[in-house]
Design a protein around this motif. Structure first.
Motif, mmCIF file in Angstrom:
data_model
loop_
_atom_site.group_PDB
_atom_site.id
_atom_site.type_symbol
_atom_site.label_atom_id
_atom_site.label_comp_id
_atom_site.label_asym_id
_atom_site.label_seq_id
_atom_site.Cartn_x
_atom_site.Cartn_y
_atom_site.Cartn_z
ATOM 1 N N ILE A 187 -8.175 1.945 -13.044
ATOM 2 C CA ILE A 187 -8.137 2.219 -11.659
ATOM 3 C C ILE A 187 -7.737 2.372 -11.166
ATOM 4 C CG2 ILE A 187 -7.031 -0.098 -11.409
ATOM 5 C CD1 ILE A 187 -8.956 -0.997 -9.960
ATOM 6 N N ILE A 188 -8.087 3.509 -10.039
ATOM 7 C CA ILE A 188 -7.326 4.511 -9.309
ATOM 8 C C ILE A 188 -7.365 3.440 -7.692
ATOM 9 C CG2 ILE A 188 -7.270 6.869 -7.628
ATOM 10 C CD1 ILE A 188 -9.109 7.740 -10.648
ATOM 11 N N ILE A 189 -6.392 3.214 -7.830
ATOM 12 C CA ILE A 189 -6.189 2.668 -5.712
ATOM 13 C C ILE A 189 -5.971 4.018 -5.034
ATOM 14 C CG2 ILE A 189 -4.744 1.298 -4.444
ATOM 15 C CD1 ILE A 189 -6.454 -0.285 -6.963
ATOM 16 N N PRO A 190 -6.995 4.252 -4.339
ATOM 17 C CA PRO A 190 -6.952 5.116 -3.428
ATOM 18 C C PRO A 190 -5.814 5.056 -2.546
ATOM 19 C CG PRO A 190 -9.156 4.724 -3.122
ATOM 20 C CD PRO A 190 -7.749 3.967 -3.884
ATOM 21 N N LYS A 191 -4.760 5.737 -1.703
ATOM 22 C CA LYS A 191 -3.753 6.546 -0.967
ATOM 23 C C LYS A 191 -4.540 5.095 0.664
ATOM 24 C CE LYS A 191 -4.602 10.452 1.389
ATOM 25 N NZ LYS A 191 -4.124 11.711 1.259
ATOM 26 N N GLY A 192 -3.524 4.412 0.671
ATOM 27 C CA GLY A 192 -4.145 3.659 2.081
ATOM 28 C C GLY A 192 -4.648 2.202 1.941
ATOM 29 N N THR A 193 -4.528 1.740 0.697
ATOM 30 C CA THR A 193 -5.593 0.746 0.013
ATOM 31 C C THR A 193 -4.280 -0.147 -0.254
ATOM 32 O OG1 THR A 193 -7.332 2.183 -1.099
ATOM 33 C CG2 THR A 193 -7.117 -0.350 -1.369
ATOM 34 N N GLU A 249 0.910 9.148 -10.779
ATOM 35 C CA GLU A 249 1.378 8.770 -9.533
ATOM 36 C C GLU A 249 2.548 10.089 -8.819
ATOM 37 O OE1 GLU A 249 2.169 4.868 -8.938
ATOM 38 O OE2 GLU A 249 4.110 4.940 -9.565
ATOM 39 N N PRO A 250 1.720 10.428 -7.801
ATOM 40 C CA PRO A 250 3.174 11.759 -7.581
ATOM 41 C C PRO A 250 4.529 11.021 -7.601
ATOM 42 C CG PRO A 250 1.078 10.776 -5.945
ATOM 43 C CD PRO A 250 1.043 9.722 -6.962
ATOM 44 N N ALA A 251 5.752 12.494 -7.522
ATOM 45 C CA ALA A 251 6.595 11.609 -7.836
ATOM 46 C C ALA A 251 7.280 11.000 -6.907
ATOM 47 C CB ALA A 251 7.105 12.219 -8.535
ATOM 48 N N SER A 252 6.886 11.331 -5.182
ATOM 49 C CA SER A 252 7.382 10.395 -4.425
ATOM 50 C C SER A 252 6.720 9.384 -4.145
ATOM 51 C CB SER A 252 6.798 10.803 -2.953
ATOM 52 O OG SER A 252 5.826 11.044 -3.259
ATOM 53 N N THR A 253 6.187 8.454 -4.914
ATOM 54 C CA THR A 253 5.991 7.126 -5.246
ATOM 55 C C THR A 253 6.500 5.834 -5.216
ATOM 56 O OG1 THR A 253 3.862 8.161 -5.661
ATOM 57 C CG2 THR A 253 3.583 5.196 -5.928
ATOM 58 N N LYS A 298 1.044 -1.305 0.206
ATOM 59 C CA LYS A 298 0.062 0.144 -0.341
ATOM 60 C C LYS A 298 1.241 1.461 -0.384
ATOM 61 C CE LYS A 298 -0.976 0.059 5.317
ATOM 62 N NZ LYS A 298 0.033 1.633 5.479
ATOM 63 N N HIS A 299 0.353 1.988 -0.540
ATOM 64 C CA HIS A 299 0.767 3.406 -0.330
ATOM 65 C C HIS A 299 0.023 4.458 0.773
ATOM 66 C CE1 HIS A 299 3.363 2.588 -3.840
ATOM 67 N NE2 HIS A 299 1.731 1.917 -4.666
ATOM 68 N N ASP A 300 0.888 4.630 2.104
ATOM 69 C CA ASP A 300 0.323 5.970 2.768
ATOM 70 C C ASP A 300 -0.084 6.687 2.639
ATOM 71 O OD1 ASP A 300 0.144 3.451 4.946
ATOM 72 O OD2 ASP A 300 2.486 3.914 5.486
ATOM 73 N N HIS A 301 0.505 7.597 0.863
ATOM 74 C CA HIS A 301 0.271 8.722 1.237
ATOM 75 C C HIS A 301 -0.199 9.056 -0.130
ATOM 76 C CE1 HIS A 301 1.597 9.303 4.770
ATOM 77 N NE2 HIS A 301 3.181 8.918 4.960
ATOM 78 N N GLU A 302 -0.153 8.525 -1.443
ATOM 79 C CA GLU A 302 -0.008 8.997 -2.458
ATOM 80 C C GLU A 302 -1.447 7.961 -3.252
ATOM 81 O OE1 GLU A 302 4.429 8.915 -2.000
ATOM 82 O OE2 GLU A 302 2.966 7.337 -1.505
ATOM 83 N N ASP A 303 -2.311 8.524 -4.085
ATOM 84 C CA ASP A 303 -3.011 7.642 -4.598
ATOM 85 C C ASP A 303 -2.353 7.024 -5.944
ATOM 86 O OD1 ASP A 303 -5.171 8.447 -3.073
ATOM 87 O OD2 ASP A 303 -5.112 10.241 -4.082
ATOM 88 N N GLU A 304 -2.973 6.052 -6.904
ATOM 89 C CA GLU A 304 -2.568 5.798 -8.152
ATOM 90 C C GLU A 304 -3.798 5.069 -8.915
ATOM 91 O OE1 GLU A 304 1.377 2.361 -7.674
ATOM 92 O OE2 GLU A 304 -0.148 2.379 -6.415
ATOM 93 N N LEU A 305 -2.839 5.394 -10.418
ATOM 94 C CA LEU A 305 -4.252 5.237 -11.785
ATOM 95 C C LEU A 305 -3.429 4.722 -12.360
ATOM 96 C CD1 LEU A 305 -6.406 7.560 -13.268
ATOM 97 C CD2 LEU A 305 -4.672 6.213 -14.507
ATOM 98 N N PHE A 306 -3.618 3.043 -12.476
ATOM 99 C CA PHE A 306 -2.802 2.533 -13.940
ATOM 100 C C PHE A 306 -3.903 2.148 -14.793
ATOM 101 C CE2 PHE A 306 -1.614 1.011 -9.240
ATOM 102 C CZ PHE A 306 -0.690 0.328 -9.640
#
Length: 120
Positions: free
Chosen positions: A76-82, A98-102, A44-52
């Motif tokens: 699909i968008i995976i919300p942060k923390g998922t 996704e954010p550059a920090s991901t 999971k990503h605690d601070h970032e959403d991701e789009l695939f």
């Protein structure tokens, strides 16, 4: 500088799996291309959403409460923390936003973790 990117041409330069490449940046976000095959790691990503976004092929996004099948043209968008895990029986080509920090493996460091991404 402004330039166009041909996604299919860039994907022809990718010859491995689970190794995202940066092809663009906007508003602190990276646009990445990656090829999947086989299972990834649960993470999971605690601070970032991701789009695939599926460019070619199909895969299953495994989630704790069920699976989502994705085919060419789907996203699909995976919300942060998922908690999630992509799995592809056959090679699939995916664009990520996704954010550059991901970090690709989020909270689960493994041999698939990539910290210094190549730019195409």
């Amino acid at each position: 500088m402004i330039w166009k990117v041909n996604v299919k041409e860039k994907l022809q330069q990718v010859d491995d799996y689970w190794n995202p490449r940066i092809v663009g940046e906007l508003n602190g976000q990276h646009v990445k291309l990656v090829k999947f095959q086989g299972p990834f790691v649960w993470h999971k990503h605690d601070h970032e959403d991701e789009l695939f976004f599926v460019v070619e092929g199909q895969f299953i996004m495994e989630l704790e409460d069920g699976n989502v099948e994705l085919a060419e043209g789907d996203f699909i968008i995976i919300p942060k923390g998922t908690m999630h895990r992509p799995v592809a029986d056959k090679e699939v080509h995916v664009m990520l936003f996704e954010p550059a920090s991901t970090l690709n493996t989020g909270d689960a460091e493994s041999d698939l973790t990539k910290t210094d991404l190549e730019r195409l």
